[in-house]
Design an enzyme around this catalytic site. Structure first.
Site, PDB file in Angstrom:
ATOM      1  N   GLU A 188       0.835  -1.181   0.007  1.00  0.00           N
ATOM      2  CA  GLU A 188       0.154   0.006  -0.031  1.00  0.00           C
ATOM      3  C   GLU A 188       0.727   1.272   0.094  1.00  0.00           C
ATOM      4  OE1 GLU A 188      -2.760  -0.482   3.375  1.00  0.00           O
ATOM      5  OE2 GLU A 188      -4.043  -1.842   2.074  1.00  0.00           O
ATOM      6  N   GLU A 382      -5.224  -8.445  -0.976  1.00  0.00           N
ATOM      7  CA  GLU A 382      -5.878  -8.509   0.255  1.00  0.00           C
ATOM      8  C   GLU A 382      -7.323  -8.151   0.178  1.00  0.00           C
ATOM      9  OE1 GLU A 382      -4.367  -5.368   3.405  1.00  0.00           O
ATOM     10  OE2 GLU A 382      -2.329  -5.977   2.678  1.00  0.00           O
TER      11      GLU A 382
HETATM   12  C1  BG6 Z   1      -4.444  -3.267   4.819  1.00  0.00           C
HETATM   13  C2  BG6 Z   1      -2.969  -3.483   5.382  1.00  0.00           C
HETATM   14  O1  BG6 Z   1      -4.455  -1.923   4.580  1.00  0.00           O
HETATM   15  O2  BG6 Z   1      -5.382  -3.436   5.842  1.00  0.00           O
HETATM   16  C3  BG6 Z   1      -3.043  -4.572   6.275  1.00  0.00           C
HETATM   17  O3  BG6 Z   1      -2.027  -3.897   4.339  1.00  0.00           O
HETATM   18  C4  BG6 Z   1      -3.943  -4.335   7.290  1.00  0.00           C
HETATM   19  O4  BG6 Z   1      -1.719  -4.685   7.195  1.00  0.00           O
HETATM   20  C5  BG6 Z   1      -5.289  -4.418   6.693  1.00  0.00           C
HETATM   21  O5  BG6 Z   1      -3.960  -5.161   8.307  1.00  0.00           O
HETATM   22  C6  BG6 Z   1      -6.583  -4.395   7.533  1.00  0.00           C
HETATM   23  O6  BG6 Z   1      -6.521  -3.220   8.088  1.00  0.00           O
HETATM   24  P1  BG6 Z   1      -6.905  -3.359   9.783  1.00  0.00           P
HETATM   25  O7  BG6 Z   1      -6.275  -2.082  10.398  1.00  0.00           O
HETATM   26  O8  BG6 Z   1      -8.254  -3.822  10.066  1.00  0.00           O
HETATM   27  O9  BG6 Z   1      -5.750  -4.264  10.217  1.00  0.00           O
END
Ligand code: BG6
Length: 484
Positions: A188, A382
């Site tokens: 990201e 993701e």
């Molecule tokens: C993404 C990141 O933005 O979101 C991850 O690359 C992160 O590292 C994921 O865990 C979810 O966000 P959060 O804050 O719910 O863990």
């Protein structure tokens, strides 16, 4: 409609959110090890969660305990990786995305020689994956740079960090090149503007008069140059390997069809994609440079930088996608949290327990938009939903909301593929419960695999399979044909 043969189904994690063992194996402290769990702060106030100061770092480093520093303990993947990988293999994983903690290899970032124990750890992990038939997808930088580089150099704002990162990457390619074909440079990369410390080790009070945002753009330039150098190096050292960029796809729709809302939305979307534009097209978009100039930001470039950007482009485009949002020029429009952003609420969408708006169709639109723009293979690295899970008395965990989330997104992926999008694979975030990047909570659960640990670190760390585990197993076994 179907998923292509050989489609890479799997899951994704980051070292700092799972490994733990923050002081073992010669590892140095990273920026993640000072990330503080703040139970009294509203989870929607993401700026308060991701903010940092020198005082907070000092306080954290004086505290050797991990109660309020959950990323120090993660889910102890460091000692559980064999068990965890086996559970993923049983789910049918073809690919597993993980990152390499920079400070396990170079504890302060400045050493001349790498830490052999750190290298050996990852080598064991890759060997285990090979044994299980799981392809690694490796992120070089995922919110875990050595803390020393943050405090000493103000992170990526300093040009010297480019050299340290290149040294680290070279060691990774040399040592792990025989196991790893797919690499990602910066997780990201656009997130530097939203959380400059986590992403780039920037400590606002060290930015002086020019301010944090100016530091962010300079640091970003250094990351883009580093990405270019590293892509060229990979292609030279390992000609069969592929380098990808990684973008947070923050899909934004106009709140209304009022032309000013549409224009504001267009600006947001162009800003969001420019980080990948540079890495795919090999140059800064003219309109972004103009915008920076108008806002008074000057990026210091060295001779040769533009050539590095031009030649060091990526082979595929990866991205995260969790939610969508809308934009409006109306100052009174209600805003709602997303992935460390606040967007205008969309009345047509439901939200997760954390307020992120769930929008599967937005994923299809994103896939089509990104493929049309970049014409490179895409990889969703993701996607998932953070939720509160309940363990029943008999130990079972019923998570129909998670299955619904994934099913609805997979159906839209299928439609995008049917329309001609070249999608290589999909790694869910996250296959196993882990520490939240933004709020450092454990109770924000993403996994198909439950981990017995609470926000304060209490629990047995026992792994158990949720209903969604068996559902995803079936999806993979049928290559997406059976999603019921
Ligand atoms: C993404 C990141 O933005 O979101 C991850 O690359 C992160 O590292 C994921 O865990 C979810 O966000 P959060 O804050 O719910 O863990």
């Amino acid at each position: 409609m179907s998923f292509p043969e050989g489609f890479l189904w799997g899951g994704a994690v980051a070292a700092n959110q799972v490994e733990g063992a923050w002081k073992e194996g010669g590892k140095g402290p990273s920026v993640a090890d000072v990330a503080t769990y703040k139970p009294k702060v509203d989870v929607k106030d993401y700026k308060a969660h991701v903010g940092i100061s020198l005082e907070a770092i000092e306080k954290a480093m004086a505290d050797t305990d991990d109660t309020y520093y959950p990323k120090r303990r993660g889910i102890d993947f460091y000692h559980h990786y064999k068990e965890d990988l086996e559970l993923m293999a049983k789910m049918g994983f073809k690919v597993f995305r993980l990152s390499i903690a920079w400070s396990r290899i170079f504890p302060t970032g400045e050493e001349k020689e790498p830490n052999e124990e750190g290298l050996a750890f990852y080598e064991d992990v890759f060997k285990e994956m090979k044994k299980l038939g799981i392809e690694p997808l490796v992120t070089l930088s995922h919110y875990e740079m050595p803390l020393n580089l943050a405090t000493k150099y103000n992170g990526w704002t300093d040009r010297r960090v480019v050299d340290y990162f290149v040294r680290f990457s070279k060691v990774c390619f040399e040592r792990f090149g025989k196991y790893v074909k797919y690499w990602l440079n910066f997780n990201e990369v656009d997130s530097i503007i939203r959380h400059s410390f986590i992403t780039a080790g920037i400590i606002p009070e060290l930015c002086g008069e020019k301010g944090e945002l100016a530091c962010c753009y300079q640091a970003l330039h250094h990351q883009l140059v580093a990405a270019g150098i590293v892509a060229n190096m990979l292609h030279e050292m390992l000609p069969d390997a592929w380098m990808g960029c990684m973008l947070t796809k923050l899909m934004t729709f106009p709140r209304t069809c009022a032309p000013l809302d549409v224009a504001a939305t267009q600006k947001k979307n162009l800003e969001n994609m420019f980080y990948a534009d540079v890495q795919v097209f090999g140059e800064y978009p003219r309109m972004i440079l103009r915008d920076l100039e108008k806002r008074g930001f000057t990026i210091k470039m060295e001779p040769g930088d533009l050539e590095i950007l031009r030649t060091g482009t990526v082979d595929f485009v990866s991205f995260s996608y969790y939610m969508s949002m809308t934009e409006s020029v109306d100052p009174n429009a209600e805003r709602t949290p997303g992935n460390t952003v606040l967007g205008v609420k969309n009345p047509y969408l439901a939200s997760s327990d954390w307020g992120w708006q769930i929008d599967p169709v937005g994923l299809r639109i994103s896939l089509i938009e990104l493929y049309d723009r970049y014409k490179k293979p895409l990889f969703i690295v993701e996607n998932g939903v953070g939720a509160k899970d309940v363990v029943e008395e008999d130990g079972s965990i019923h998570d129909p909301y998670r299955i619904d989330y994934f099913r609805s997104h997979f159906k839209e992926m299928e439609k995008a593929i049917d329309e001609g999008v070249d999608l290589m694979g999909y790694t869910s975030w996250a296959p196993i419960d882990l520490i939240s990047a933004s709020t450092n909570q454990m109770s924000k659960r993403y996994g198909f695999i439950y981990v017995d640990q609470d926000d304060m670190g209490n629990g047995t760390l026992k792994r158990s399979c949720k209903d969604s585990y068996y559902w995803y197993q079936k999806v993979i076994a049928t290559n997406g044909a059976d999603m019921d």
